[in-house]
Scaffold this active site. Structure first.
Site, short mmCIF file in Angstrom:
data_model
loop_
_atom_site.label_atom_id
_atom_site.label_comp_id
_atom_site.label_asym_id
_atom_site.label_seq_id
_atom_site.Cartn_x
_atom_site.Cartn_y
_atom_site.Cartn_z
N ALA A 13 0.72 -1.18 0.02
CA ALA A 13 0.16 -0.03 -0.09
C ALA A 13 0.95 1.18 0.14
O ALA A 13 0.33 2.38 -0.29
CB ALA A 13 -0.83 0.13 1.23
N ARG A 17 8.03 -3.12 -5.32
CA ARG A 17 9.05 -3.66 -5.71
C ARG A 17 9.13 -4.76 -6.91
O ARG A 17 8.23 -5.74 -6.93
CB ARG A 17 9.91 -4.17 -4.63
N GLY A 83 -4.98 -6.25 -0.53
CA GLY A 83 -6.40 -6.85 -0.81
C GLY A 83 -7.61 -5.78 -1.06
O GLY A 83 -7.02 -4.76 -1.10
N HIS A 236 -2.90 -12.53 -2.50
CA HIS A 236 -2.95 -11.51 -1.53
C HIS A 236 -1.69 -11.36 -0.67
O HIS A 236 -1.05 -12.53 -0.32
CB HIS A 236 -3.77 -11.81 -0.45
N ASP A 237 -0.94 -10.27 -0.53
CA ASP A 237 0.38 -9.99 -0.17
C ASP A 237 0.56 -10.72 1.45
O ASP A 237 1.65 -11.33 1.63
CB ASP A 237 0.88 -8.65 -0.24
N THR A 259 2.62 -1.85 6.76
CA THR A 259 1.51 -0.90 6.75
C THR A 259 0.24 -1.35 7.64
O THR A 259 -0.15 -0.62 8.36
CB THR A 259 0.83 -0.55 5.37
N ASN A 296 -6.93 -8.13 11.59
CA ASN A 296 -6.30 -7.08 11.05
C ASN A 296 -6.05 -6.02 12.05
O ASN A 296 -7.00 -5.79 12.72
CB ASN A 296 -7.16 -6.58 9.82
N GLN A 304 3.91 5.65 9.68
CA GLN A 304 4.30 5.96 8.33
C GLN A 304 3.57 7.28 8.05
O GLN A 304 4.20 8.41 7.38
CB GLN A 304 3.68 4.82 7.23
#
Length: 489
Positions: A13, A17, A83, A236-237, A259, A296, A304
């Site tokens: 997010a 890379r 996602g 999904h990462d 994040t 989550n 950040q």
């Protein structure tokens, strides 16, 4: 063939890379090399918070071309992203509307409508997914109600990684692990749920049946003319990150730290009991039919935003200053929904402390201390929830992803949770992406086999809990801090 070269495109997010992996099948060695890194950030378009997907695609192609220009023959490519977000296409494959971000406020008030009209327990029974106000189900409802003129133009809806794979190959795919984040996949059939999809106003024809990771979507033709397979990885990462988490046994929990922080455990069965619903547990899809039972957590997003607002570039120096400060003077609930996307994160944190009659953090180090202490205490609280859900305590916690480089937060986490913390690997999402590619190429047997490769090739750091630490003494007192309007409610 002794060597395999696989490319992972890993979009988060806040950054993206393109990474090149070299796998020696004879010696089972795996190395990563960063080819191209680029920024991913929100932009305002016609009043919406949107993603610049044209720029992202340009950077993806640039990274792939850099690999090809080195004369390396790529065996496969895989793409993983965050996602819930999607891109709409018409019959000609052209975009319809804007690629709106989950952080946009268009979904405000939408989730409560679903809870009334369908019912919270019914939604959970069907999907097994955590209630987040920006889940795709609520985004699509917002779209069809607020911009109905767009729906007649739509022929396809692709989630972010599937969209970029489509742009490379011309072939459409709906990968399962990411599809489950939408809260629209039926947990019993692994297909789109007719009732939930109908409520959104979207058409089922926009979607193809979700496919499990490991299939070849199509080919990307490189500048030299070679056809390179694009593999549907666990797109999904977090699903990719969990694949690369070297979990020792069933008593190991994981924390994918970036994040977002995603804390959970692997299971061969979903948890959809009333207790799981009350705790707002999610059962996201994983590789090999496993479930990622997790929660989550807002994660390092708060930090950040503070870094960006305060124009701080030397994070190690800030962490060193933070470590010298006393613990637990300022505590917030990082999952308070007021932190989703405030105009001024620093001011929002200060306001919460002021409203709860605490000292107010002023310096950058004090703000960071507030965030780190609060995250560690929230991690401990949620780990306890997860242990109660499965009826067994955890013996260790694996922290993976970029956040695992923060040694202060790792130690605070160990102290607050009261268990051993194993930190690493950093590039977990990238590695998990590569792992599925290597399995698809028949170089590895399964996820457990790949985890052995990860453990053998990447340094892991262990943190031992200190029961006498200041933060350990605050664990029991933290619960009242969570009595706010949570993001995950």
């Amino acid at each position: 063939m002794t060597f395999r070269h696989c490319v992972a495109v890993d979009l988060g997010a806040s950054s993206g890379r393109v990474m090149l992996a070299r796998y020696d099948s004879k010696h089972r060695t795996l190395t990563l090399r960063e080819i191209h890194r680029f920024v991913n950030c929100l932009q305002k378009t016609d009043g919406f918070d949107t993603w610049d997907i044209d720029s992202l695609e340009k950077d993806i192609r640039l990274g792939l071309k850099k690999v090809c220009n080195e004369g390396i023959l790529i065996d496969s490519i895989g793409i993983d992203t965050w996602g819930v977000d999607y891109v709409l296409l018409d019959k000609q494959g052209q975009r319809v509307g804007l690629p709106v971000s989950y952080r946009d406020n268009r979904t405000t008030g939408i989730m409560p409508q679903a809870l009334v009209q369908i019912g919270k327990s019914e939604i959970y029974r069907r999907s097994g997914i955590q209630f987040l106000p920006f889940n795709t189900i609520y985004q699509l409802r917002a779209l069809t109600k607020q911009q109905p003129e767009l729906t007649a133009q739509v022929a396809h809806a692709l989630l972010m990684p599937d969209y970029f794979s489509y742009r490379l190959t011309g072939e459409m795919n709906w990968e399962y692990t990411n599809a489950t984040t939408t809260q629209l996949v039926n947990i019993n059939t692994d297909d789109w749920d007719d009732t939930l999809l109908a409520w959104t106003g979207a058409k089922k024809s926009w979607f193809g049946r979700p496919s499990h990771p490991g299939n070849v979507i199509g080919d990307w033709i490189c500048p030299q003319g070679n056809r390179i397979p694009v593999v549907a990885v666990a797109s999904h990462d977090t699903a990719s990150a969990v694949i690369a988490s070297p979990l020792a046994n069933k008593h190991s929990a994981y924390l994918s730290s970036g994040t977002w922080s995603l804390m959970g455990f692997e299971s061969k069965m979903p948890y959809t009991t009333d207790e799981a619903l009350a705790a707002n547990i999610t059962n996201e899809g994983g590789a090999e039919g496993r479930y990622r039972v997790l929660k989550n957590i807002m994660g390092l997003w708060l930090l950040q935003r503070v870094l960006k607002e305060r124009r701080i570039t030397d994070l190690p120096a800030l962490i060193a200053q933070t470590e010298a400060l006393p613990a637990c003077r300022f505590l917030i609930n990082p999952n308070d929904d007021r932190f989703i996307n405030p105009d001024d994160m620093r001011a929002e944190i200060q306001a919460v402390c002021r409203e709860t009659d605490q000292p107010v953090p002023v310096s950058d180090a004090e703000l960071a201390r507030c965030i780190f202490d609060s995250l560690a205490l929230l991690y401990a609280d949620i780990l306890h929830e997860l242990a109660n859900l499965r009826g067994e305590k955890f013996t260790q916690l694996h922290i993976v992803g970029g956040g695992c480089q923060n040694s202060l937060l790792n130690q605070l986490c160990a102290d607050a949770c009261g268990i051993r913390v194993i930190a690493g690997p950093v590039e977990a999402s990238t590695l998990g992406n590569i792992g599925i590619q290597l399995m698809t190429l028949d170089e590895l047997n399964n996820v457990d086999d790949f985890r052995q490769v990860v453990s053998a090739n990447y340094d892991l750091t262990t943190y031992i809990p200190n029961p006498d630490s200041e933060i350990a003494r605050h664990v029991a007192q933290f619960q009242p801090k969570r009595q706010t309007k949570e993001l995950c409610a």
